[in-house]
Design an enzyme around this catalytic site. Structure first.
Site, PDB file in Angstrom:
ATOM      1  N   ILE A  14      -3.096  14.510 -12.785  1.00  0.00           N
ATOM      2  CA  ILE A  14      -4.183  13.714 -13.353  1.00  0.00           C
ATOM      3  C   ILE A  14      -5.375  13.653 -12.410  1.00  0.00           C
ATOM      4  O   ILE A  14      -6.517  13.648 -12.834  1.00  0.00           O
ATOM      5  CB  ILE A  14      -3.691  12.268 -13.646  1.00  0.00           C
ATOM      6  CG1 ILE A  14      -2.495  12.284 -14.589  1.00  0.00           C
ATOM      7  CG2 ILE A  14      -4.801  11.387 -14.189  1.00  0.00           C
ATOM      8  CD1 ILE A  14      -2.775  12.851 -15.952  1.00  0.00           C
ATOM      9  N   GLU A  38       4.596   7.722 -13.446  1.00  0.00           N
ATOM     10  CA  GLU A  38       3.308   7.894 -12.767  1.00  0.00           C
ATOM     11  C   GLU A  38       3.588   7.919 -11.275  1.00  0.00           C
ATOM     12  O   GLU A  38       4.155   6.970 -10.731  1.00  0.00           O
ATOM     13  CB  GLU A  38       2.376   6.740 -13.128  1.00  0.00           C
ATOM     14  CG  GLU A  38       2.057   6.690 -14.607  1.00  0.00           C
ATOM     15  CD  GLU A  38       1.373   5.397 -15.018  1.00  0.00           C
ATOM     16  OE1 GLU A  38       1.167   4.510 -14.154  1.00  0.00           O
ATOM     17  OE2 GLU A  38       1.058   5.280 -16.212  1.00  0.00           O
ATOM     18  N   ARG A  64     -10.392  -3.424   3.908  1.00  0.00           N
ATOM     19  CA  ARG A  64      -9.555  -2.639   2.993  1.00  0.00           C
ATOM     20  C   ARG A  64     -10.056  -2.858   1.568  1.00  0.00           C
ATOM     21  O   ARG A  64      -9.870  -3.910   0.984  1.00  0.00           O
ATOM     22  CB  ARG A  64      -8.082  -3.042   3.133  1.00  0.00           C
ATOM     23  CG  ARG A  64      -7.486  -2.672   4.477  1.00  0.00           C
ATOM     24  CD  ARG A  64      -7.572  -1.202   4.715  1.00  0.00           C
ATOM     25  NE  ARG A  64      -6.756  -0.775   5.839  1.00  0.00           N
ATOM     26  CZ  ARG A  64      -6.665   0.480   6.229  1.00  0.00           C
ATOM     27  NH1 ARG A  64      -7.341   1.428   5.615  1.00  0.00           N
ATOM     28  NH2 ARG A  64      -5.893   0.786   7.245  1.00  0.00           N
ATOM     29  N   GLU A  92      -4.351   8.729  16.431  1.00  0.00           N
ATOM     30  CA  GLU A  92      -4.812   7.478  15.826  1.00  0.00           C
ATOM     31  C   GLU A  92      -4.948   6.370  16.872  1.00  0.00           C
ATOM     32  O   GLU A  92      -5.895   5.585  16.821  1.00  0.00           O
ATOM     33  CB  GLU A  92      -3.882   7.056  14.688  1.00  0.00           C
ATOM     34  CG  GLU A  92      -3.983   7.940  13.465  1.00  0.00           C
ATOM     35  CD  GLU A  92      -5.350   7.905  12.782  1.00  0.00           C
ATOM     36  OE1 GLU A  92      -6.061   6.881  12.868  1.00  0.00           O
ATOM     37  OE2 GLU A  92      -5.709   8.910  12.148  1.00  0.00           O
ATOM     38  N   PRO A 114       8.284   2.899  -3.004  1.00  0.00           N
ATOM     39  CA  PRO A 114       9.047   3.988  -3.611  1.00  0.00           C
ATOM     40  C   PRO A 114       9.145   3.956  -5.128  1.00  0.00           C
ATOM     41  O   PRO A 114       9.579   4.938  -5.724  1.00  0.00           O
ATOM     42  CB  PRO A 114      10.434   3.863  -2.971  1.00  0.00           C
ATOM     43  CG  PRO A 114      10.521   2.452  -2.511  1.00  0.00           C
ATOM     44  CD  PRO A 114       9.120   2.034  -2.175  1.00  0.00           C
ATOM     45  N   GLU A 119       4.664   7.986  -0.183  1.00  0.00           N
ATOM     46  CA  GLU A 119       4.151   7.814   1.170  1.00  0.00           C
ATOM     47  C   GLU A 119       5.262   7.359   2.118  1.00  0.00           C
ATOM     48  O   GLU A 119       5.925   6.352   1.881  1.00  0.00           O
ATOM     49  CB  GLU A 119       3.024   6.785   1.204  1.00  0.00           C
ATOM     50  CG  GLU A 119       2.491   6.577   2.617  1.00  0.00           C
ATOM     51  CD  GLU A 119       1.473   5.457   2.727  1.00  0.00           C
ATOM     52  OE1 GLU A 119       0.668   5.512   3.664  1.00  0.00           O
ATOM     53  OE2 GLU A 119       1.489   4.539   1.893  1.00  0.00           O
ATOM     54  N   GLU A 140     -16.136   9.003  10.510  1.00  0.00           N
ATOM     55  CA  GLU A 140     -17.483   8.500  10.217  1.00  0.00           C
ATOM     56  C   GLU A 140     -17.511   7.424   9.130  1.00  0.00           C
ATOM     57  O   GLU A 140     -18.460   6.641   9.058  1.00  0.00           O
ATOM     58  CB  GLU A 140     -18.432   9.635   9.869  1.00  0.00           C
ATOM     59  CG  GLU A 140     -18.133  10.323   8.551  1.00  0.00           C
ATOM     60  CD  GLU A 140     -19.118  11.432   8.227  1.00  0.00           C
ATOM     61  OE1 GLU A 140     -19.384  11.625   7.039  1.00  0.00           O
ATOM     62  OE2 GLU A 140     -19.593  12.096   9.156  1.00  0.00           O
ATOM     63  N   GLU A 142     -15.054   5.112   8.820  1.00  0.00           N
ATOM     64  CA  GLU A 142     -14.057   4.123   9.228  1.00  0.00           C
ATOM     65  C   GLU A 142     -14.672   3.190  10.264  1.00  0.00           C
ATOM     66  O   GLU A 142     -15.244   3.640  11.252  1.00  0.00           O
ATOM     67  CB  GLU A 142     -12.845   4.860   9.824  1.00  0.00           C
ATOM     68  CG  GLU A 142     -11.693   3.987  10.191  1.00  0.00           C
ATOM     69  CD  GLU A 142     -10.499   4.795  10.675  1.00  0.00           C
ATOM     70  OE1 GLU A 142      -9.395   4.469  10.233  1.00  0.00           O
ATOM     71  OE2 GLU A 142     -10.681   5.721  11.492  1.00  0.00           O
TER      72      GLU A 142
END
Length: 182
Positions: A14, A38, A64, A92, A114, A119, A140, A142
């Site tokens: 999708i 999905e 966020r 990071e 899950p 992820e 750039e 963040e």
């Protein structure tokens, strides 16, 4: 267990974005019926529980957009294709905090949601950090602010729902248990 397995009949992509991909799978259920699932596909991420010599936890405050607010989190980021998690963890840590380390210990890996996403977040720990000679800086798009807080100060932010994500709550639990030597 095989008795719960859902077999994919077809997949429809999708959306394909910079970070995620959204697929809708048609699946055959264990009872013979079919259903739709999905699925959010994500390359995975890492997070770092990093302590200063004084025992303070390195955290970053970041806005966020899905939450429409800033929250305080342990340093974290997305795995790049083909990159080992410990390489991402060090990168990071450096980009978001200006610190680096030669000692990262894998703590755990867990799926964030899950029921609809694949992820997988890998958590690392270090209490042997040092400042970089030259700051690397974040991406750039963040914007983060570095915080160095005690466990108690961070727990207070959690009570105030300023720490409001699972990886950072996990980090706090990890540190509490580590302090109790359980």
């Amino acid at each position: 267990m095989k008795k719960f397995e859902e077999k994919t009949i077809s997949t429809e992509n999708i959306f394909q974005g910079r970070i995620i991909q959204l697929d809708v799978d048609t699946v055959s259920l264990p009872n013979g019926h079919t259903s739709k699932r999905e699925l959010v596909r994500h390359p995975g991420a890492v997070a770092v529980i990093a302590l200063t010599k004084e025992g303070k936890l390195l955290l970053v405050e970041q806005y966020r957009k899905p939450l429409e607010k800033s929250i305080v989190e342990i340093p974290a980021g997305k795995l790049e294709e083909g990159e080992k998690p410990e390489v991402t963890a060090r990168r990071e840590l450096e980009e978001e905090t200006g610190y680096t380390t030669d000692e990262l210990t894998w703590v755990n890996s867990f799926y964030t949601s899950p029921g609809f996403a694949d992820e997988l977040v890998h958590i690392y720990f270090t209490d042997n950090i040092r400042p970089l000679k030259e700051a690397i800086g974040t991406d750039e798009d963040e914007f983060v602010e570095l915080l160095e807080l005690t466990l108690e100060e961070t727990e207070q932010l959690e009570k105030e729902q300023r720490v409001h994500d699972v990886k950072t709550s996990y980090a706090l639990l990890f540190l509490k248990l580590k302090n109790k030597n359980i």
